[in-house]
Design a protein around this motif. Structure first.
Motif, PDB file in Angstrom:
ATOM      1  N   ASN A   1       0.827  -1.213   0.000  1.00  0.00           N
ATOM      2  CA  ASN A   1       0.000   0.000   0.000  1.00  0.00           C
ATOM      3  C   ASN A   1       0.860   1.261   0.000  1.00  0.00           C
ATOM      4  O   ASN A   1       0.545   2.237  -0.698  1.00  0.00           O
ATOM      5  CB  ASN A   1      -0.933   0.003   1.212  1.00  0.00           C
ATOM      6  N   ARG A   2       1.949   1.257   0.768  1.00  0.00           N
ATOM      7  CA  ARG A   2       2.842   2.424   0.788  1.00  0.00           C
ATOM      8  C   ARG A   2       3.500   2.627  -0.573  1.00  0.00           C
ATOM      9  O   ARG A   2       3.646   3.760  -1.045  1.00  0.00           O
ATOM     10  CB  ARG A   2       3.912   2.262   1.878  1.00  0.00           C
TER      11      ARG A   2
ATOM     12  N   GLN B   1       1.013   4.143  -2.860  1.00  0.00           N
ATOM     13  CA  GLN B   1       0.838   5.555  -2.524  1.00  0.00           C
ATOM     14  C   GLN B   1       1.947   6.403  -3.142  1.00  0.00           C
ATOM     15  O   GLN B   1       1.691   7.468  -3.706  1.00  0.00           O
ATOM     16  CB  GLN B   1       0.822   5.746  -1.002  1.00  0.00           C
TER      17      GLN B   1
END
Length: 211
Positions: free
Chosen positions: A188-189, A192
């Motif tokens: 997820n990071r 992002q």
């Protein structure tokens, strides 16, 4: 006789098709095996389910899978920018579900309107991202494509086509089904960072166009 045949059908598992015909892909045998399951609950419920799995088999045949050892996969993944912050254990988790595929120049990797939840990371070559016939971007080795659709239920609004012969890692299993919590957070990071970088580039391009 007929009684013996009926008994075999009811009680014995069929011999694996690829043992009789070695050229039969394992993926096709899995579809046939599911159709022959003795328990009704384990068989396909609808023709749509069969068609969906057969489409995956066709895609495998059209886009030749890359045969690599586990060590080779981890080594190549470690060289790609997308996986730069991943630990070795996190890379191993990704490697278990990633399919390595080849596409030829001109092949459509993702089509507009598709709802398939998957994304790719390019290992070799370049792809074009096109919206309504207008190329809006070019993605190269180490970058990902399809992350928005992977994370949500939206239809694809862009077409992704191979500009050159390419090699990709394709992941089409929902992240919660295969990734540990640390790996989910890492992924997820990374997504992002990708989205922020692309938004920044888009903003710069718009600013230049308005000046």
């Amino acid at each position: 006789g007929l009684t013996g045949l009926i008994q075999k059908v009811c009680e014995e598992d069929p011999k694996p098709l690829n043992e009789i015909r070695p050229e039969i892909p394992e993926a096709l045998w899995k579809v046939i095996k599911k159709m022959l399951e003795k328990e009704l609950g384990r068989r396909y419920r609808t023709g749509y389910e069969i068609a969906a799995d057969l489409n995956e088999v066709i895609e495998l045949l059209e886009h030749e899978p890359l045969v690599l050892t586990e060590e080779q996969k981890l080594e190549r993944m470690g060289e790609l920018t997308f996986f730069g912050e991943f630990s070795k254990n996190e890379l191993k988790e990704v490697s278990k579900v990633a399919n390595w595929r080849r596409y030829r120049a001109g092949d459509v990797v993702f089509a507009t309107g598709e709802t398939e939840k998957s994304f790719i990371v390019l290992a070799e070559g370049n792809v074009a991202v096109t919206i309504n016939g207008v190329q809006v971007g070019e993605i190269g080795p180490g970058e990902c494509v399809g992350e928005m659709e992977y994370l949500s239920d939206i239809k694809r609004t862009a077409e992704v086509k191979a500009l050159t012969d390419i090699v990709v890692l394709k992941i089409d299993e929902e992240v919660k089904a295969w990734a540990s919590l640390p790996c989910q957070l890492r992924l997820n990071r990374t997504f992002q960072h990708v989205l922020i970088e692309r938004l920044s580039k888009t903003s710069e391009a718009l600013a230049r166009a308005l000046n």
